[in-house]
Design a protein around this motif. Structure first.
Motif, PDB file in Angstrom:
ATOM      1  N   GLN A  58      -7.655   7.192   1.602  1.00  0.00           N
ATOM      2  CA  GLN A  58      -6.461   6.638   0.945  1.00  0.00           C
ATOM      3  C   GLN A  58      -5.525   7.754   0.467  1.00  0.00           C
ATOM      4  O   GLN A  58      -4.296   7.616   0.553  1.00  0.00           O
ATOM      5  CB  GLN A  58      -6.869   5.733  -0.210  1.00  0.00           C
ATOM      6  N   ALA A  59      -6.105   8.849   0.008  1.00  0.00           N
ATOM      7  CA  ALA A  59      -5.255   9.976  -0.420  1.00  0.00           C
ATOM      8  C   ALA A  59      -4.527  10.573   0.785  1.00  0.00           C
ATOM      9  O   ALA A  59      -3.362  10.979   0.686  1.00  0.00           O
ATOM     10  CB  ALA A  59      -6.107  11.036  -1.117  1.00  0.00           C
ATOM     11  N   THR A  60      -5.199  10.618   1.929  1.00  0.00           N
ATOM     12  CA  THR A  60      -4.581  11.156   3.144  1.00  0.00           C
ATOM     13  C   THR A  60      -3.348  10.335   3.535  1.00  0.00           C
ATOM     14  O   THR A  60      -2.315  10.891   3.950  1.00  0.00           O
ATOM     15  CB  THR A  60      -5.605  11.159   4.305  1.00  0.00           C
ATOM     16  N   ILE A  97       0.829  -1.213   0.000  1.00  0.00           N
ATOM     17  CA  ILE A  97       0.000   0.000   0.000  1.00  0.00           C
ATOM     18  C   ILE A  97       0.861   1.260   0.000  1.00  0.00           C
ATOM     19  O   ILE A  97       0.521   2.255  -0.626  1.00  0.00           O
ATOM     20  CB  ILE A  97      -0.976  -0.032   1.205  1.00  0.00           C
ATOM     21  N   GLY A  98       1.971   1.210   0.716  1.00  0.00           N
ATOM     22  CA  GLY A  98       2.924   2.307   0.684  1.00  0.00           C
ATOM     23  C   GLY A  98       2.452   3.624   1.259  1.00  0.00           C
ATOM     24  O   GLY A  98       2.623   4.671   0.618  1.00  0.00           O
ATOM     25  N   PRO A  99       1.863   3.634   2.463  1.00  0.00           N
ATOM     26  CA  PRO A  99       1.500   4.927   3.064  1.00  0.00           C
ATOM     27  C   PRO A  99       2.751   5.706   3.434  1.00  0.00           C
ATOM     28  O   PRO A  99       3.826   5.121   3.605  1.00  0.00           O
ATOM     29  CB  PRO A  99       0.723   4.527   4.324  1.00  0.00           C
ATOM     30  N   ALA A 100       2.596   7.037   3.594  1.00  0.00           N
ATOM     31  CA  ALA A 100       3.761   7.865   3.919  1.00  0.00           C
ATOM     32  C   ALA A 100       4.325   7.518   5.296  1.00  0.00           C
ATOM     33  O   ALA A 100       5.534   7.613   5.520  1.00  0.00           O
ATOM     34  CB  ALA A 100       3.357   9.341   3.876  1.00  0.00           C
ATOM     35  N   THR A 101       3.446   7.136   6.221  1.00  0.00           N
ATOM     36  CA  THR A 101       3.880   6.669   7.548  1.00  0.00           C
ATOM     37  C   THR A 101       3.000   5.474   7.899  1.00  0.00           C
ATOM     38  O   THR A 101       1.922   5.316   7.317  1.00  0.00           O
ATOM     39  CB  THR A 101       3.669   7.751   8.638  1.00  0.00           C
ATOM     40  N   GLN A 134      -0.102  11.541   2.000  1.00  0.00           N
ATOM     41  CA  GLN A 134       0.361  12.929   2.196  1.00  0.00           C
ATOM     42  C   GLN A 134       1.572  12.951   3.138  1.00  0.00           C
ATOM     43  O   GLN A 134       1.816  11.990   3.863  1.00  0.00           O
ATOM     44  CB  GLN A 134      -0.768  13.777   2.791  1.00  0.00           C
ATOM     45  N   PRO A 135       2.314  14.068   3.165  1.00  0.00           N
ATOM     46  CA  PRO A 135       3.445  14.177   4.099  1.00  0.00           C
ATOM     47  C   PRO A 135       2.968  13.870   5.519  1.00  0.00           C
ATOM     48  O   PRO A 135       1.943  14.395   5.956  1.00  0.00           O
ATOM     49  CB  PRO A 135       3.864  15.652   3.978  1.00  0.00           C
ATOM     50  N   GLY A 136       3.688  12.987   6.200  1.00  0.00           N
ATOM     51  CA  GLY A 136       3.289  12.607   7.565  1.00  0.00           C
ATOM     52  C   GLY A 136       2.072  11.711   7.603  1.00  0.00           C
ATOM     53  O   GLY A 136       1.609  11.330   8.679  1.00  0.00           O
ATOM     54  N   GLY A 137       1.518  11.381   6.422  1.00  0.00           N
ATOM     55  CA  GLY A 137       0.349  10.500   6.356  1.00  0.00           C
ATOM     56  C   GLY A 137      -0.855  11.073   7.071  1.00  0.00           C
ATOM     57  O   GLY A 137      -1.643  10.324   7.655  1.00  0.00           O
ATOM     58  N   VAL A 192      -6.286  14.721  11.288  1.00  0.00           N
ATOM     59  CA  VAL A 192      -6.752  13.335  11.117  1.00  0.00           C
ATOM     60  C   VAL A 192      -5.671  12.482  10.469  1.00  0.00           C
ATOM     61  O   VAL A 192      -4.805  12.991   9.746  1.00  0.00           O
ATOM     62  CB  VAL A 192      -8.047  13.268  10.259  1.00  0.00           C
ATOM     63  N   ARG A 193      -5.757  11.195  10.746  1.00  0.00           N
ATOM     64  CA  ARG A 193      -4.854  10.225  10.120  1.00  0.00           C
ATOM     65  C   ARG A 193      -5.643   8.944   9.873  1.00  0.00           C
ATOM     66  O   ARG A 193      -6.488   8.581  10.699  1.00  0.00           O
ATOM     67  CB  ARG A 193      -3.677   9.943  11.055  1.00  0.00           C
ATOM     68  N   PRO A 194      -5.385   8.249   8.781  1.00  0.00           N
ATOM     69  CA  PRO A 194      -6.192   7.065   8.484  1.00  0.00           C
ATOM     70  C   PRO A 194      -5.961   5.933   9.475  1.00  0.00           C
ATOM     71  O   PRO A 194      -4.829   5.647   9.868  1.00  0.00           O
ATOM     72  CB  PRO A 194      -5.695   6.632   7.100  1.00  0.00           C
TER      73      PRO A 194
END
Ligand SMILES: Cc1cc2nc3c(=O)[nH]c(=O)nc-3n(C[C@H](O)[C@H](O)[C@H](O)COP(=O)(O)OP(=O)(O)OC[C@H]3O[C@@H](n4cnc5c(N)ncnc54)[C@H](O)[C@@H]3O)c2cc1C
Length: 344
Positions: free
Chosen positions: A224-226, A138-142, A229-232, A282-284
């Motif tokens: 998913q877009a969130t 999935i490769g999230p930023a964090t 983002q930088p810092g997820g 917010v964070r996912p």
């Protein structure tokens, strides 16, 4: 859901299945869920909402769900609401504890705290609980916070791949909710979800409004877009009109009130539009993965002879959008049992 439904159906067909449950209790994420088992009212709507999903598998879920829900009711599963509350969807809300108890009773032999090296049907609930697999696919930023049971760590995926299985599309997709960017517990998975991104101005940490176009009703596209983002993470910035909007039985203001990460817009590291009343960081939280093992209409795992999969272990059904994970798990759990017993 999928493993218990499969075992209950297998037992009904005269078999003596065993459910190996890695966790300390039965029910997996189903027990933690809002337990609305649903489908889109219109087939074309399902296709439009999940356009890159496997059409063959979608058709099976869409056509089989009403009968599968009736089967759950016939087993004695308690229904809390006979409507979903969404005019675009049909289905029922079950009591998650009652549903779990009903299925455990119907499944018969459920062994807690146990796994097996020789499963007939994989139903381990996806790979969201394994941060390394999530990072790889999935490769999230964090790393994402988990909004699901802690035991679904990709065991089904690994077992299937070791047997030569193929992967579905959508391996980089997940279903989740934007949550306050703070730790939360299982009983906060539902009430703390910040499900009002469509009414907010949404910024990343650099002050960019990163989401183009309209946010979908499930908001899964925004979540998913969130994650990327930088810092997820993101900021939901709300004016008075947005705070008064209603989502089901709550106003946006009610949801914001519960968020420990709300802030005055003047405290943000960037300038926002005039009239902003409050901002929420917010964070996912990841609920389940959308990609997984490729199966066919009979729940057979592609290129892995004699192996079946259902639930979030079977991928590619709600790809490109969002559809009921419980519905897919229920329908393909039952089919997996019928198929494994040669009844299809
Ligand atoms: C807060 C929340 C709200 C939700 N609301 C809804 C909703 O209203 N409607 C909807 O459709 N969906 C909802 N969902 C999603 C839904 O719960 C999942 O889509 C569904 O449970 C997936 O079914 P499953 O059988 O694949 O996984 P699960 O129900 O999680 O079951 C997987 C089981 O496998 C076990 N397991 C893992 N590894 C192993 C192993 N190696 N050996 C043996 N056992 C193993 C796990 O412990 C778990 O019990 C929600 C989820 C959450 C967390």
């Amino acid at each position: 859901m999928a493993g218990l439904a499969a075992a209950a159906r297998a037992r009904e067909l005269g078999a003596r299945p065993v459910v190996f449950e890695k966790g300390t209790r039965a029910g997996g994420s189903m027990l933690l869920s809002s337990c609305v088992v649903w489908r889109y009212r219109e087939w074309d709507d399902f296709r439009a909402e999940c356009p890159t999903g496997d059409e063959r598998l979608q058709r099976v879920v869409w056509e089989g769900l009403d009968e599968a829900i009736a089967w759950l009711e016939s087993l004695g599963a308690p229904v809390v609401e006979h409507e979903t509350g969404n005019p675009r969807t049909l289905g029922k809300r079950f009591d998650p504890r009652g549903l779990t108890e009903t299925l455990v009773g119907a499944a018969g032999d459920v062994r807690l705290g146990k796994t097996t090296d020789d499963p007939a049907l994989l139903a381990t609930g996806g790979f969201q609980g394994d941060a390394r697999l999530v990072a790889k696919h999935i490769g999230p930023a964090t790393p994402l916070r988990l909004r699901a049971n802690p035991w679904s760590t990709g065991d089904g995926l690994r077992h299937g791949l070791a047997r030569g299985a193929e992967l579905s599309n959508g391996m980089d997709e997940f279903y989740g909710r934007n949550m306050p960017d703070a730790d939360f517990s299982e009983d906060q998975f539902v009430p703390l979800a910040q499900l009002y991104g469509r009414f907010a101005r949404v910024y990343n940490d650099d002050g960019e409004e990163f989401f183009d176009g309209e946010v979908s009703w499930s908001e899964n596209d925004l979540v998913q877009a969130t994650a990327r983002q930088p810092g997820g993470r993101a900021w939901y910035v709300l004016d008075e009109a947005a705070l008064q909007q209603r989502v089901r039985d709550r106003t946006v203001a009610d949801m914001v009130a519960l968020a420990p990460t709300k802030a005055d817009p003047s405290e943000l590291p960037f300038t926002v539009t005039r009239g902003a009343k409050v901002a929420v960081r917010v964070r996912p939280g990841i609920t389940h993965t959308i990609g997984g093992l490729l199966i066919d209409e009979r729940a057979r795992v592609a290129s892995a002879d004699g192996l079946f999969a259902a639930g979030a272990d079977a991928g590619g059904i709600s790809t490109g959008g969002y559809a009921s994970g419980l519905a897919a798990a229920l329908v393909f759990g039952r089919i997996g049992a019928e198929s494994a017993l040669g009844r299809l």
